[in-house]
Design a protein around this motif. Sequence first.
Motif, PDB file in Angstrom:
ATOM      1  N   ALA A   1       0.840  -1.211   0.000  1.00  0.00           N
ATOM      2  CA  ALA A   1       0.000   0.000   0.000  1.00  0.00           C
ATOM      3  C   ALA A   1       0.869   1.252   0.000  1.00  0.00           C
ATOM      4  O   ALA A   1       1.899   1.301   0.674  1.00  0.00           O
ATOM      5  CB  ALA A   1      -0.901  -0.004   1.229  1.00  0.00           C
TER       6      ALA A   1
ATOM      7  N   TYR B   1      -4.177   1.322   4.516  1.00  0.00           N
ATOM      8  CA  TYR B   1      -5.450   0.990   5.178  1.00  0.00           C
ATOM      9  C   TYR B   1      -5.084   0.605   6.597  1.00  0.00           C
ATOM     10  O   TYR B   1      -4.333  -0.333   6.819  1.00  0.00           O
ATOM     11  CB  TYR B   1      -6.086  -0.161   4.393  1.00  0.00           C
ATOM     12  CG  TYR B   1      -6.814  -1.250   5.145  1.00  0.00           C
ATOM     13  CD1 TYR B   1      -7.960  -0.967   5.887  1.00  0.00           C
ATOM     14  CD2 TYR B   1      -6.378  -2.576   5.067  1.00  0.00           C
ATOM     15  CE1 TYR B   1      -8.649  -1.992   6.535  1.00  0.00           C
ATOM     16  CE2 TYR B   1      -7.056  -3.599   5.714  1.00  0.00           C
ATOM     17  CZ  TYR B   1      -8.182  -3.301   6.455  1.00  0.00           C
ATOM     18  OH  TYR B   1      -8.853  -4.311   7.086  1.00  0.00           O
ATOM     19  N   TRP B   2      -5.580   1.345   7.566  1.00  0.00           N
ATOM     20  CA  TRP B   2      -5.276   1.001   8.970  1.00  0.00           C
ATOM     21  C   TRP B   2      -6.468   1.426   9.816  1.00  0.00           C
ATOM     22  O   TRP B   2      -6.668   2.611  10.049  1.00  0.00           O
ATOM     23  CB  TRP B   2      -3.980   1.698   9.419  1.00  0.00           C
ATOM     24  CG  TRP B   2      -3.340   1.046  10.618  1.00  0.00           C
ATOM     25  CD1 TRP B   2      -3.051   1.653  11.814  1.00  0.00           C
ATOM     26  CD2 TRP B   2      -2.903  -0.320  10.755  1.00  0.00           C
ATOM     27  NE1 TRP B   2      -2.470   0.746  12.661  1.00  0.00           N
ATOM     28  CE2 TRP B   2      -2.365  -0.470  12.041  1.00  0.00           C
ATOM     29  CE3 TRP B   2      -2.920  -1.430   9.908  1.00  0.00           C
ATOM     30  CZ2 TRP B   2      -1.854  -1.685  12.512  1.00  0.00           C
ATOM     31  CZ3 TRP B   2      -2.410  -2.638  10.371  1.00  0.00           C
ATOM     32  CH2 TRP B   2      -1.887  -2.747  11.661  1.00  0.00           C
TER      33      TRP B   2
ATOM     34  N   SER C   1      -8.953 -11.290   3.958  1.00  0.00           N
ATOM     35  CA  SER C   1      -7.946 -10.355   4.475  1.00  0.00           C
ATOM     36  C   SER C   1      -8.155  -9.046   3.730  1.00  0.00           C
ATOM     37  O   SER C   1      -8.104  -9.024   2.498  1.00  0.00           O
ATOM     38  CB  SER C   1      -6.550 -10.905   4.188  1.00  0.00           C
ATOM     39  OG  SER C   1      -5.584  -9.904   4.379  1.00  0.00           O
ATOM     40  N   GLY C   2      -8.435  -7.978   4.464  1.00  0.00           N
ATOM     41  CA  GLY C   2      -8.816  -6.707   3.831  1.00  0.00           C
ATOM     42  C   GLY C   2      -7.948  -6.332   2.649  1.00  0.00           C
ATOM     43  O   GLY C   2      -8.430  -6.157   1.520  1.00  0.00           O
ATOM     44  N   SER C   3      -6.637  -6.250   2.875  1.00  0.00           N
ATOM     45  CA  SER C   3      -5.758  -5.739   1.828  1.00  0.00           C
ATOM     46  C   SER C   3      -5.690  -6.681   0.616  1.00  0.00           C
ATOM     47  O   SER C   3      -5.269  -6.276  -0.462  1.00  0.00           O
ATOM     48  CB  SER C   3      -4.355  -5.509   2.386  1.00  0.00           C
ATOM     49  OG  SER C   3      -3.841  -6.715   2.913  1.00  0.00           O
TER      50      SER C   3
ATOM     51  N   ARG D   1      -7.097  -5.840  -3.014  1.00  0.00           N
ATOM     52  CA  ARG D   1      -6.424  -5.008  -4.016  1.00  0.00           C
ATOM     53  C   ARG D   1      -5.507  -5.829  -4.919  1.00  0.00           C
ATOM     54  O   ARG D   1      -5.005  -5.312  -5.920  1.00  0.00           O
ATOM     55  CB  ARG D   1      -5.606  -3.911  -3.312  1.00  0.00           C
ATOM     56  CG  ARG D   1      -6.445  -2.945  -2.462  1.00  0.00           C
ATOM     57  CD  ARG D   1      -5.556  -1.880  -1.833  1.00  0.00           C
ATOM     58  NE  ARG D   1      -4.458  -2.513  -1.136  1.00  0.00           N
ATOM     59  CZ  ARG D   1      -4.111  -2.286   0.128  1.00  0.00           C
ATOM     60  NH1 ARG D   1      -4.769  -1.407   0.847  1.00  0.00           N
ATOM     61  NH2 ARG D   1      -3.090  -2.911   0.673  1.00  0.00           N
TER      62      ARG D   1
ATOM     63  N   SER E   1      -2.383  -7.967  12.398  1.00  0.00           N
ATOM     64  CA  SER E   1      -2.997  -6.774  11.792  1.00  0.00           C
ATOM     65  C   SER E   1      -4.417  -6.596  12.308  1.00  0.00           C
ATOM     66  O   SER E   1      -4.875  -5.464  12.476  1.00  0.00           O
ATOM     67  CB  SER E   1      -2.909  -6.794  10.270  1.00  0.00           C
ATOM     68  OG  SER E   1      -3.559  -7.898   9.745  1.00  0.00           O
TER      69      SER E   1
ATOM     70  N   HIS F   1      -5.618  -3.048  13.615  1.00  0.00           N
ATOM     71  CA  HIS F   1      -6.789  -2.321  13.095  1.00  0.00           C
ATOM     72  C   HIS F   1      -7.711  -1.934  14.252  1.00  0.00           C
ATOM     73  O   HIS F   1      -8.222  -0.819  14.314  1.00  0.00           O
ATOM     74  CB  HIS F   1      -7.564  -3.192  12.104  1.00  0.00           C
ATOM     75  CG  HIS F   1      -6.872  -3.387  10.785  1.00  0.00           C
ATOM     76  ND1 HIS F   1      -6.676  -2.357   9.894  1.00  0.00           N
ATOM     77  CD2 HIS F   1      -6.335  -4.474  10.205  1.00  0.00           C
ATOM     78  CE1 HIS F   1      -6.051  -2.825   8.810  1.00  0.00           C
ATOM     79  NE2 HIS F   1      -5.832  -4.109   8.986  1.00  0.00           N
TER      80      HIS F   1
ATOM     81  N   LEU G   1       1.942   5.115   9.456  1.00  0.00           N
ATOM     82  CA  LEU G   1       1.427   3.817   9.923  1.00  0.00           C
ATOM     83  C   LEU G   1       2.126   3.419  11.230  1.00  0.00           C
ATOM     84  O   LEU G   1       1.488   3.018  12.204  1.00  0.00           O
ATOM     85  CB  LEU G   1       1.673   2.754   8.833  1.00  0.00           C
ATOM     86  CG  LEU G   1       1.424   1.296   9.219  1.00  0.00           C
ATOM     87  CD1 LEU G   1      -0.061   1.045   9.433  1.00  0.00           C
ATOM     88  CD2 LEU G   1       1.958   0.350   8.134  1.00  0.00           C
TER      89      LEU G   1
ATOM     90  N   ASP H   1       5.709  -1.991   5.624  1.00  0.00           N
ATOM     91  CA  ASP H   1       4.405  -2.541   5.959  1.00  0.00           C
ATOM     92  C   ASP H   1       4.332  -2.534   7.474  1.00  0.00           C
ATOM     93  O   ASP H   1       5.164  -1.929   8.111  1.00  0.00           O
ATOM     94  CB  ASP H   1       4.292  -3.961   5.390  1.00  0.00           C
ATOM     95  CG  ASP H   1       3.285  -4.009   4.258  1.00  0.00           C
ATOM     96  OD1 ASP H   1       2.329  -3.211   4.315  1.00  0.00           O
ATOM     97  OD2 ASP H   1       3.446  -4.829   3.340  1.00  0.00           O
TER      98      ASP H   1
END
Length: 361
Positions: free
Chosen positions: A31, A35-36, A168-170, A173, A224, A228, A274, A315
């Motif tokens: 990223a 996204y966090w 997994s959110g990321s 993409r 993660s 989050h 981040l 990351d």
Amino acid sequence: MKDSEFISTFNASNIQNSSGRVAWQSPSNLAIVKYWGKYGQQLPRNPSISITLSEAFTQTSVEFFVDKYRSKLELEFYFEGKENESFKGRITKYLEGIESYFSFIPYSKLIINSDNSFPHSSGIASSASSMSALALCLCEIENNLENDKNGNEEFFLRKASYISRLGSGSACRSVYPYFASWGKIGNEDSSNLYASPVAEFHDVFKTLRNDILIVSAEEKSVSSTKGHQLMEENPYAKTRFEQANNRVFELKSILKEGNLSAFGEMLESEALTLHALMMASDPSYLLIEPKTIKVINEIRSFRKNENIPVFFSLDAGPNVHIISFEKDRAAIEGLIENLREFAIGGKILNDSIGFGAKKIE
Ligand code: PMV
């Protein structure tokens, strides 16, 4: 599009003994705007934009045996050729959780084989590549069983992105080439439910390189999911979410213009932001290591002295992504070699921007 658009309307109990095999390769992503912070079912608190990688990928194959007389999912899961009970447990839970999107799941026996191109425990997160590779396989099985239900490529990738997100959110993409954005961006046609490809960017970005310097291969001290969650109480959360919303707009212009110094400034600021957010959370996490800082300082002084666009990103861990462009390859070779002393076992993984997921045999 709404969640309901992805729900399966097919009556899988009509299927009689259908079987086959599908396989996909899907890359990891890095990223730029991070996204966090998340809520609900893996929905992002802010939009993000990532670079799709090329060499760090997962290859997954799924053999499926669907039978209307079966009443429960049966799963075998092999990671790097060996049966893996811990992954099997996690994937079973995931698959049972997405039965409403794939009505064939409870009537299936699935044999999943998954391999990463990068060494396990190399400190590279594999959830984005592995969850997206699996999601693509599931969408393709659905196509096989339902006469190309997701035959339209745009819908196929969108559903794969949606299903990846639930793992997994990321990961949502990872299915797209070059750059992908995820999350509602102002009034743009975008969504928190799935990612979309970034349509316009300067050609120079097609030559982006990412040399990943492995500072530590140890397991992260904070997952993660926990990270989050900690954003919910983070005193800087509101300002951060506003900043990320503004930055995705800015980044889209930067990508169009090919403005490398603005690109690098944002890339580095996002990486440090981040980690600053993690340091400011309660409990607080410090995931960078002394070597991470040394590498960052080396990259910054090299850039200043040589006037060459080479940047760093991070990351949620100590490893450093060294971002540069093909035209400067020879000029930064010395820098990369000098930095090797900070990498575990001198390990630097050479990666670049990539074309997204692809079907394999
Ligand atoms: O997809 P998750 O839940 O592992 O979160 C990943 C978050 C970051 O990698 C730190 C940032 C991002 O946008 O990928």
